[in-house]
Design an enzyme around this catalytic site. Structure first.
Site, PDB file in Angstrom:
ATOM      1  N   TYR A  52       0.827  -1.220   0.000  1.00  0.00           N
ATOM      2  CA  TYR A  52       0.000   0.000   0.000  1.00  0.00           C
ATOM      3  C   TYR A  52       0.861   1.269   0.000  1.00  0.00           C
ATOM      4  CZ  TYR A  52      -4.083  -2.916   0.288  1.00  0.00           C
ATOM      5  OH  TYR A  52      -5.052  -3.850  -0.010  1.00  0.00           O
ATOM      6  N   ARG A  55       1.571   1.886  -3.613  1.00  0.00           N
ATOM      7  CA  ARG A  55       0.377   2.396  -4.309  1.00  0.00           C
ATOM      8  C   ARG A  55       0.097   3.845  -3.924  1.00  0.00           C
ATOM      9  NH1 ARG A  55      -2.656  -1.389  -6.967  1.00  0.00           N
ATOM     10  NH2 ARG A  55      -4.518  -0.093  -6.942  1.00  0.00           N
ATOM     11  N   ASN A  91     -12.991   2.508  -5.623  1.00  0.00           N
ATOM     12  CA  ASN A  91     -11.578   2.877  -5.709  1.00  0.00           C
ATOM     13  C   ASN A  91     -11.104   3.532  -4.423  1.00  0.00           C
ATOM     14  OD1 ASN A  91     -11.765   1.926  -8.256  1.00  0.00           O
ATOM     15  ND2 ASN A  91     -11.797   3.932  -9.261  1.00  0.00           N
ATOM     16  N   ASP A  93      -8.396   5.425  -4.523  1.00  0.00           N
ATOM     17  CA  ASP A  93      -7.700   6.668  -4.892  1.00  0.00           C
ATOM     18  C   ASP A  93      -8.630   7.864  -4.674  1.00  0.00           C
ATOM     19  OD1 ASP A  93      -9.221   7.410  -7.338  1.00  0.00           O
ATOM     20  OD2 ASP A  93      -8.331   5.627  -8.231  1.00  0.00           O
ATOM     21  N   HIS A 108     -14.738   1.116  -0.287  1.00  0.00           N
ATOM     22  CA  HIS A 108     -13.608   0.241   0.047  1.00  0.00           C
ATOM     23  C   HIS A 108     -12.490   0.991   0.769  1.00  0.00           C
ATOM     24  CE1 HIS A 108     -14.746  -2.999  -3.190  1.00  0.00           C
ATOM     25  NE2 HIS A 108     -15.527  -3.014  -2.137  1.00  0.00           N
ATOM     26  N   CYS A 116      -6.507   3.656  13.108  1.00  0.00           N
ATOM     27  CA  CYS A 116      -5.915   3.022  14.289  1.00  0.00           C
ATOM     28  C   CYS A 116      -6.759   1.810  14.672  1.00  0.00           C
ATOM     29  CB  CYS A 116      -5.836   4.016  15.448  1.00  0.00           C
ATOM     30  SG  CYS A 116      -5.203   3.239  16.959  1.00  0.00           S
ATOM     31  N   THR A 176     -15.915  -1.302 -13.871  1.00  0.00           N
ATOM     32  CA  THR A 176     -15.778  -2.338 -12.849  1.00  0.00           C
ATOM     33  C   THR A 176     -16.132  -3.696 -13.444  1.00  0.00           C
ATOM     34  OG1 THR A 176     -16.574  -3.144 -10.697  1.00  0.00           O
ATOM     35  CG2 THR A 176     -18.044  -1.669 -11.902  1.00  0.00           C
TER      36      THR A 176
HETATM   37  P1  OAD Z   1     -11.280  -4.968 -11.739  1.00  0.00           P
HETATM   38  O1  OAD Z   1      -9.813  -4.955 -12.018  1.00  0.00           O
HETATM   39  O2  OAD Z   1     -11.886  -6.223 -11.256  1.00  0.00           O
HETATM   40  O3  OAD Z   1     -12.078  -4.540 -13.063  1.00  0.00           O
HETATM   41  C1  OAD Z   1     -11.717  -3.396 -13.802  1.00  0.00           C
HETATM   42  C2  OAD Z   1     -12.663  -3.263 -14.964  1.00  0.00           C
HETATM   43  O4  OAD Z   1     -12.326  -2.060 -15.650  1.00  0.00           O
HETATM   44  C3  OAD Z   1     -12.610  -4.399 -15.990  1.00  0.00           C
HETATM   45  O5  OAD Z   1     -13.921  -4.799 -16.319  1.00  0.00           O
HETATM   46  C4  OAD Z   1     -11.902  -3.766 -17.191  1.00  0.00           C
HETATM   47  O6  OAD Z   1     -12.405  -4.270 -18.430  1.00  0.00           O
HETATM   48  C5  OAD Z   1     -12.295  -2.310 -17.038  1.00  0.00           C
HETATM   49  N1  OAD Z   1     -11.324  -1.375 -17.627  1.00  0.00           N
HETATM   50  C6  OAD Z   1      -9.973  -1.503 -17.731  1.00  0.00           C
HETATM   51  N2  OAD Z   1      -9.440  -0.420 -18.309  1.00  0.00           N
HETATM   52  C7  OAD Z   1     -10.477   0.425 -18.593  1.00  0.00           C
HETATM   53  C8  OAD Z   1     -10.570   1.697 -19.214  1.00  0.00           C
HETATM   54  N3  OAD Z   1      -9.503   2.356 -19.652  1.00  0.00           N
HETATM   55  N4  OAD Z   1     -11.803   2.250 -19.344  1.00  0.00           N
HETATM   56  C9  OAD Z   1     -12.912   1.592 -18.893  1.00  0.00           C
HETATM   57  N5  OAD Z   1     -12.873   0.397 -18.309  1.00  0.00           N
HETATM   58  C10 OAD Z   1     -11.675  -0.201 -18.153  1.00  0.00           C
HETATM   59  O7  OAD Z   1     -11.569  -3.754 -10.745  1.00  0.00           O
HETATM   60  P2  OAD Z   1     -12.865  -3.482  -9.838  1.00  0.00           P
HETATM   61  O8  OAD Z   1     -14.091  -4.014 -10.486  1.00  0.00           O
HETATM   62  O9  OAD Z   1     -12.839  -2.058  -9.462  1.00  0.00           O
HETATM   63  O10 OAD Z   1     -11.129  -4.244  -3.751  1.00  0.00           O
HETATM   64  O11 OAD Z   1     -12.529  -4.371  -8.580  1.00  0.00           O
HETATM   65  C11 OAD Z   1     -13.382  -4.353  -7.464  1.00  0.00           C
HETATM   66  C12 OAD Z   1     -12.590  -4.528  -6.210  1.00  0.00           C
HETATM   67  O12 OAD Z   1     -11.767  -5.686  -6.328  1.00  0.00           O
HETATM   68  C13 OAD Z   1     -11.599  -3.416  -5.941  1.00  0.00           C
HETATM   69  O13 OAD Z   1     -12.187  -2.312  -5.298  1.00  0.00           O
HETATM   70  C14 OAD Z   1     -10.586  -4.080  -5.073  1.00  0.00           C
HETATM   71  C15 OAD Z   1     -10.454  -5.394  -5.779  1.00  0.00           C
HETATM   72  O14 OAD Z   1     -10.057  -6.466  -4.998  1.00  0.00           O
HETATM   73  C16 OAD Z   1     -10.313  -4.268  -2.685  1.00  0.00           C
HETATM   74  O15 OAD Z   1      -9.100  -4.159  -2.771  1.00  0.00           O
HETATM   75  C17 OAD Z   1     -11.031  -4.431  -1.386  1.00  0.00           C
END
Ligand code: OAD
Length: 238
Positions: A52, A55, A91, A93, A108, A116, A176
């Site tokens: 982290y 990141r 996200n 960020d 998240h 803490c 997502t």
């Molecule tokens: P993922 O990495 O699972 O999915 C990202 C999505 O964004 C995919 O469907 C890609 O096709 C799409 N993508 C990639 N580049 C893109 C772009 N330039 N424009 C539009 N779409 C694009 O990420 P999340 O769904 O956010 O949680 O993941 C959900 C959670 O899983 C996160 O918050 C994180 C992770 O584990 C924790 O860390 C608790």
């Protein structure tokens, strides 16, 4: 019009923040159970802090892209016409905020904050975190962790999210994969509540069949185009 927008890693991909499940994503390279679970943190806190910390440093040099800016415009445009944008992000960020979004719910958690484990105080934190830190609130030593919701933990603000879904007309999912619950279930809840549903993603997500409208392309172009369309419709309505 009241719009509920859910964003995921895809909206920040073109800002260089990386995704999780794409072929070069974080979880393709690292074991999420070692880096994003309470058990992983207990087993090897230094490894989790290092992940982290890296990141966080990357985030400090990243910038919002046109997709983040478009959602800030949408918030203003809806507000000016008596509507509302409820922006919920998975996200960690802060690129939505830096693009000008005023109300962002981080279900998240947030990378630029520490929590803490003794007093539960959440505080802004831009430096590296480690086991040597002392909590500025309760002065416990070595008890700060990233303010991130890990696997097995309950996401934040679930009541607010449910109320906002009930109060919205349109549910939009952006960038997502639709594979992490509870966020992946919002589209079904939205449909159950009678909202229209829309997906904007690079490619069809795992949930794609559940959406009535679908737009595919990079977020930096697809989201501004969609926002311009919504604002045009609102302007035409007067
Ligand atoms: P993922 O990495 O699972 O999915 C990202 C999505 O964004 C995919 O469907 C890609 O096709 C799409 N993508 C990639 N580049 C893109 C772009 N330039 N424009 C539009 N779409 C694009 O990420 P999340 O769904 O956010 O949680 O993941 C959900 C959670 O899983 C996160 O918050 C994180 C992770 O584990 C924790 O860390 C608790």
């Amino acid at each position: 019009m009241k719009i509920f927008v859910l964003t995921g890693a895809g909206i920040s991909a073109e800002s260089g923040m990386g995704t999780f499940r794409d072929k070069d994503g974080a979880w393709a390279r690292f074991d999420p159970m070692k880096l994003a679970s309470p058990e992983g943190f207990e087993a090897d806190p230094d490894l989790v802090h290092a992940f982290y910390n890296a990141r966080r440093q990357k985030l400090l040099t990243a910038s919002p892209n046109p997709a983040h800016a478009a959602l800030a415009r949408l918030e203003d445009g809806l507000g000016a016409r008596g509507g509302e944008l409820f922006l919920c992000t998975q996200n960690i960020d802060d690129l939505h905020e830096r693009a000008g979004s005023r109300h962002v719910l981080h279900m998240h958690g947030e990378l630029r904050k520490a929590r803490c484990m003794v007093c539960a105080r959440v505080m802004p934190w831009d430096d590296d975190l480690g086991r040597d830190e002392t909590c500025p609130a309760c002065h416990s030593h070595g008890t700060l962790r990233p303010h991130i919701v890990w696997f097995g933990e309950v996401p934040l603000y679930m009541d607010d999210i449910q109320h906002a879904l009930e109060d919205s007309d349109l549910f939009v999912s952006i960038g997502t994969s639709g594979s992490v619950y509870p966020a992946a279930g919002f589209v079904n809840e939205a449909r159950y509540l009678g909202l229209r549903t829309c997906e904007i993603n690079l490619e069809p997500s795992e949930n794609a069949p559940a959406f009535e409208e679908r737009y595919y392309g990079p977020a930096s172009t697809a989201v501004p185009e969609w926002v311009d369309g919504v604002l045009k419709v609102l302007a035409a309505r007067g």
